[in-house]
Design a protein around this motif. Sequence first.
Motif, mmCIF file in Angstrom:
data_model
loop_
_atom_site.group_PDB
_atom_site.id
_atom_site.type_symbol
_atom_site.label_atom_id
_atom_site.label_comp_id
_atom_site.label_asym_id
_atom_site.label_seq_id
_atom_site.Cartn_x
_atom_site.Cartn_y
_atom_site.Cartn_z
ATOM 1 N N LEU A 99 -9.443 1.519 12.239
ATOM 2 C CA LEU A 99 -10.336 1.089 13.310
ATOM 3 C C LEU A 99 -10.032 -0.333 13.756
ATOM 4 O O LEU A 99 -10.231 -0.691 14.923
ATOM 5 C CB LEU A 99 -11.796 1.186 12.842
ATOM 6 N N GLN A 100 -9.552 -1.159 12.835
ATOM 7 C CA GLN A 100 -9.243 -2.552 13.158
ATOM 8 C C GLN A 100 -8.068 -2.652 14.130
ATOM 9 O O GLN A 100 -7.833 -3.716 14.715
ATOM 10 C CB GLN A 100 -8.966 -3.355 11.880
ATOM 11 N N GLU A 101 -7.331 -1.551 14.303
ATOM 12 C CA GLU A 101 -6.238 -1.493 15.268
ATOM 13 C C GLU A 101 -6.585 -0.575 16.437
ATOM 14 O O GLU A 101 -5.697 -0.091 17.141
ATOM 15 C CB GLU A 101 -4.957 -1.023 14.571
ATOM 16 N N GLN A 102 -7.880 -0.320 16.625
ATOM 17 C CA GLN A 102 -8.399 0.549 17.682
ATOM 18 C C GLN A 102 -7.883 1.990 17.572
ATOM 19 O O GLN A 102 -7.781 2.716 18.563
ATOM 20 C CB GLN A 102 -8.058 0.002 19.083
ATOM 21 N N ALA A 103 -7.558 2.416 16.356
ATOM 22 C CA ALA A 103 -7.123 3.802 16.146
ATOM 23 C C ALA A 103 -8.334 4.731 16.160
ATOM 24 O O ALA A 103 -9.450 4.344 15.823
ATOM 25 C CB ALA A 103 -6.381 3.923 14.818
ATOM 26 N N GLY A 141 -8.770 1.127 6.087
ATOM 27 C CA GLY A 141 -8.361 2.468 6.501
ATOM 28 C C GLY A 141 -8.770 3.538 5.503
ATOM 29 O O GLY A 141 -9.136 3.247 4.356
ATOM 30 N N LEU A 142 -8.716 4.794 5.958
ATOM 31 C CA LEU A 142 -8.993 5.944 5.101
ATOM 32 C C LEU A 142 -7.728 6.308 4.334
ATOM 33 O O LEU A 142 -6.647 6.389 4.920
ATOM 34 C CB LEU A 142 -9.456 7.135 5.943
ATOM 35 N N GLU A 143 -7.859 6.562 3.028
ATOM 36 C CA GLU A 143 -6.670 6.797 2.206
ATOM 37 C C GLU A 143 -6.654 8.148 1.506
ATOM 38 O O GLU A 143 -5.594 8.616 1.103
ATOM 39 C CB GLU A 143 -6.539 5.696 1.152
ATOM 40 N N GLY A 144 -7.785 8.783 1.319
ATOM 41 C CA GLY A 144 -7.795 10.055 0.598
ATOM 42 C C GLY A 144 -8.873 10.967 1.149
ATOM 43 O O GLY A 144 -9.875 10.515 1.710
ATOM 44 N N LEU A 145 -8.672 12.297 0.982
ATOM 45 C CA LEU A 145 -9.602 13.309 1.475
ATOM 46 C C LEU A 145 -9.723 14.419 0.448
ATOM 47 O O LEU A 145 -8.722 14.902 -0.094
ATOM 48 C CB LEU A 145 -9.082 13.900 2.798
ATOM 49 N N ALA A 146 -10.963 14.825 0.183
ATOM 50 C CA ALA A 146 -11.228 15.999 -0.654
ATOM 51 C C ALA A 146 -12.411 16.737 -0.044
ATOM 52 O O ALA A 146 -13.344 16.114 0.478
ATOM 53 C CB ALA A 146 -11.529 15.597 -2.099
#
Length: 322
Positions: free
Chosen positions: A50-54, A103-108
């Motif tokens: 988000l800090q890079e407007q993604a 940033g987001l790094e993992g998903l479960a």
Amino acid sequence: MPVGLAQAQAQPTPLAHLIQLPAELAERENQFSGLCTYRGQLLLLSESRLQEQAEAKVYGLALPNLDRQIAGSTAELPFRKYAIRGLDQARARIDSAGAIYEGLEGLAMLRDTAYFSIETITTAPNCYLVRGVLDEARSLIQLDSSYLVALPKPLLPDGSHAFNAGFEALARYRQGLLLLFEYNYLPRNNYALVLRPDRMLRLVGLPPLPFRVTDMEPVGRRRFTAINYFFNGPSDALYRVAPPDPNARLIQDSSGSYQHYSRLISLRYTRHGVKWKPLLALPLEYQTYNWEGLAAHRGGYFLLNDKYGPSGQSTLLYLRRW
């Protein structure tokens, strides 16, 4: 072939199939950081910087379509995009605490609930965990604004933090999660985290584990597979090991120069903690990708990089043992 890789490749070479991603997914600035299967789909997690407007998002690819491509189909893969709502509010809470969202790094996935691990700046004492319900009908994941769990980072022997490291590997365990930090080669006090449904965290012993751990997948009762990767970069000296450490042969060539190295490892959670052992080394041509996502499927594994690697874009690989 370098000596270390020659020894690592002594076992039969796994069979690899490169998936042809649609242009929107192959775009390198997605910076994918996790994989997970869910209700007949392969979910691809964007780091959502988000800090890079993604854009905060997760993509979905139907597993039957992926199976057809692995079998030889050349048809372009249709995909879905799930917007992540409420991440900006979670970021504001993290930033206000001084940890600073990276940033987001993992998903479960636990049933229809998506859990995301959030990386923070190196000096922050905690990473964080958020969750939200995946709504297929509306193609979105709405985060629960009341759920923000602090994940304490392990400290290096001098009391400092490992550079650019977070809880990148998480997997469902019973009704909760098992989480591994990216750096786990401390002489003592390595630990995994078990998160219970009531948000209580338990530290679980883990023997020293070299290199990075970037994603993890449940593969049976108390059994998991994880990506174990060494990235040879100027700011990654912490992850290097040198002789007489036996792991040095995996990441050094015959001249002693460091090189990238990628493998999968097997983990087992016992009453005495988490144990690990090598499973397989990736084929030589895929050693230099920065693998960030892992998902088991039909006796093999999908692997996904971020934006680093010789392809210069997002790369999805299907790997079968042999």
